[in-house]
Design a protein around this motif. Structure first.
Motif, PDB file in Angstrom:
ATOM      1  N   ASP A  54      -7.135   3.560   6.424  1.00  0.00           N
ATOM      2  CA  ASP A  54      -6.044   4.518   6.588  1.00  0.00           C
ATOM      3  C   ASP A  54      -4.827   3.919   7.283  1.00  0.00           C
ATOM      4  O   ASP A  54      -3.714   4.431   7.150  1.00  0.00           O
ATOM      5  CB  ASP A  54      -6.525   5.744   7.371  1.00  0.00           C
ATOM      6  N   PHE A  55      -5.017   2.830   8.016  1.00  0.00           N
ATOM      7  CA  PHE A  55      -3.893   2.248   8.737  1.00  0.00           C
ATOM      8  C   PHE A  55      -2.966   1.451   7.825  1.00  0.00           C
ATOM      9  O   PHE A  55      -1.859   1.085   8.249  1.00  0.00           O
ATOM     10  CB  PHE A  55      -4.397   1.381   9.892  1.00  0.00           C
ATOM     11  N   VAL A  56      -3.377   1.204   6.579  1.00  0.00           N
ATOM     12  CA  VAL A  56      -2.465   0.548   5.635  1.00  0.00           C
ATOM     13  C   VAL A  56      -1.249   1.437   5.413  1.00  0.00           C
ATOM     14  O   VAL A  56      -0.105   1.030   5.629  1.00  0.00           O
ATOM     15  CB  VAL A  56      -3.166   0.244   4.299  1.00  0.00           C
ATOM     16  N   LYS A  57      -1.474   2.664   4.978  1.00  0.00           N
ATOM     17  CA  LYS A  57      -0.340   3.556   4.717  1.00  0.00           C
ATOM     18  C   LYS A  57       0.295   4.065   6.000  1.00  0.00           C
ATOM     19  O   LYS A  57       1.499   4.333   6.032  1.00  0.00           O
ATOM     20  CB  LYS A  57      -0.777   4.700   3.803  1.00  0.00           C
ATOM     21  N   LEU A  58      -0.491   4.218   7.058  1.00  0.00           N
ATOM     22  CA  LEU A  58       0.121   4.597   8.331  1.00  0.00           C
ATOM     23  C   LEU A  58       1.170   3.570   8.743  1.00  0.00           C
ATOM     24  O   LEU A  58       2.255   3.937   9.192  1.00  0.00           O
ATOM     25  CB  LEU A  58      -0.958   4.720   9.412  1.00  0.00           C
TER      26      LEU A  58
ATOM     27  N   GLN B 260      -4.828  -4.258   3.387  1.00  0.00           N
ATOM     28  CA  GLN B 260      -3.406  -4.341   3.045  1.00  0.00           C
ATOM     29  C   GLN B 260      -3.206  -5.160   1.775  1.00  0.00           C
ATOM     30  O   GLN B 260      -2.446  -4.762   0.882  1.00  0.00           O
ATOM     31  CB  GLN B 260      -2.630  -4.982   4.204  1.00  0.00           C
ATOM     32  N   GLY B 261      -3.868  -6.296   1.668  1.00  0.00           N
ATOM     33  CA  GLY B 261      -3.735  -7.115   0.465  1.00  0.00           C
ATOM     34  C   GLY B 261      -4.117  -6.356  -0.789  1.00  0.00           C
ATOM     35  O   GLY B 261      -3.415  -6.404  -1.805  1.00  0.00           O
ATOM     36  N   ILE B 262      -5.220  -5.618  -0.727  1.00  0.00           N
ATOM     37  CA  ILE B 262      -5.675  -4.858  -1.893  1.00  0.00           C
ATOM     38  C   ILE B 262      -4.679  -3.756  -2.245  1.00  0.00           C
ATOM     39  O   ILE B 262      -4.307  -3.576  -3.412  1.00  0.00           O
ATOM     40  CB  ILE B 262      -7.074  -4.264  -1.634  1.00  0.00           C
ATOM     41  N   GLU B 263      -4.224  -3.016  -1.239  1.00  0.00           N
ATOM     42  CA  GLU B 263      -3.312  -1.903  -1.503  1.00  0.00           C
ATOM     43  C   GLU B 263      -1.934  -2.383  -1.948  1.00  0.00           C
ATOM     44  O   GLU B 263      -1.283  -1.733  -2.779  1.00  0.00           O
ATOM     45  CB  GLU B 263      -3.189  -1.013  -0.267  1.00  0.00           C
TER      46      GLU B 263
END
Length: 322
Positions: A239-243, A280-283
């Protein structure tokens, strides 16, 4: 699968659908502006206020059940609307829809500019506490959704499956140069192999940005969460990727109070930064087929080019940047 129109059905059909599902008359009904993921109508009935929702990007019955399963699971611990009725595509709207209770408040993006510095700090702290409560909800297995459509015995298997889907989608869309794609996926695969043991499946929203938050009026829990179409049983660090992308980078004043609220009862999990960089890399890779082909948006695509180039720089990868 049936094909559903992306424009709003007539409001009279929404009125009929509500009464069919609740056995209540509609006193007043109004269409909400079309969002990214749903078409919605607000309804005033004798027993209170409600919202009718039907999907745009994910409009089928299976998609609806995935959203509802996540929302019902989340409602045990956090403020989120209660689902009170579900309709398959045989109802008046001729498409899957559900009705949920109404929470009185405004989304965080609308609220934030109106808050004082103290109010912003309080909102950030309360949002962090709400997300932490969400992440304490356990799942039975790692899964792509909360209805258990696809599940995995290990987190490594789940990450590798997600990476393979993203790789296949990129190869089909051709929105990212092949050399960069393979360079990044190779590094991510190696990082997945090094993820720590002991990661447990938890309820993860996977679309946390301010329009999916709710600043509540007169509620015992001051901040709620909305829109569960992407929810899964994942490592909650995801969830911290989009946060980071859509909340902290855009509103840096929220980062510190959010983290304070999130860590009130327990610290960040072991290996937080190492786990986050994998996700992060995947998203970042996932943004290319999405905004380059499925839902074309050159501005968003350019943003993901910048994000992926920065990720490649941090990992000292050779080759051209996207």
């Amino acid at each position: 699968m049936p094909t559903f129109a992306t424009h709003h059905p007539p409001i009279e059909l929404a009125r009929i659908a509500f009464s069919q599902l609740t056995d209540e008359p509609v006193l007043r009904i109004a269409r909400l502006r079309k969002g990214w993921g749903h078409m919605s109508w607000t309804v005033r009935a004798p027993s209170g206020r409600y919202l009718i929702k039907t999907g745009i990007r994910r409009p089928h019955l299976a998609d609806l059940y995935r959203q509802v399963a996540a929302q019902q699971h989340a409602a045990v611990r956090i403020a989120t609307p209660q689902v009170i009725a579900i309709s398959d595509q045989g109802g008046a709207l001729q498409r899957p829809a559900y009705i949920q209770s109404w929470l009185d408040g405004k989304d965080g993006e609308v609220t934030l500019p109106r808050l004082s510095a103290e109010g912003v700090h309080r909102f950030g702290h309360d949002l962090g506490a709400a997300v932490a409560a969400l992440h304490r909800i356990p799942g039975p297995r790692f899964a792509e959704d909360c209805a258990g459509t696809v599940t995995y015995a290990t987190w490594t298997a789940a990450c590798n499956a997600r990476l393979q889907r993203v790789l296949t989608a990129n190869e089909k869309a051709s929105a990212l140069p092949t050399p960069a794609l393979h360079t990044v996926t190779d590094r991510i695969a190696a990082l997945i192999d090094n993820l720590p043991d002991g990661i447990e499946p938890r309820l993860t929203h996977r679309d946390l940005y301010l329009p999916n938050t709710l600043h509540l009026n007169g509620h015992q829990k001051p901040v709620g969460l909305l829109d569960w179409e992407s929810a899964a049983y994942y490592d909650p660090v995801w969830d911290f990727v989009k946060l980071n992308m859509w909340v902290f980078d855009k509103y840096p004043q929220l980062r510190t109070p959010f983290m304070d609220g999130y860590t009130t009862d327990s610290p960040l999990p072991e290996g937080f930064d190492e786990r986050l960089t994998v996700y992060q890399g995947i998203e970042y890779l996932a943004g290319f087929p999405y905004f380059g082909a499925a839902w074309p948006d050159e501005t968003m695509l350019d943003g993901f080019r910048t994000l992926l180039a920065g990720w490649m720089n941090r990992h000292h990868l050779a080759g051209d940047r996207p």
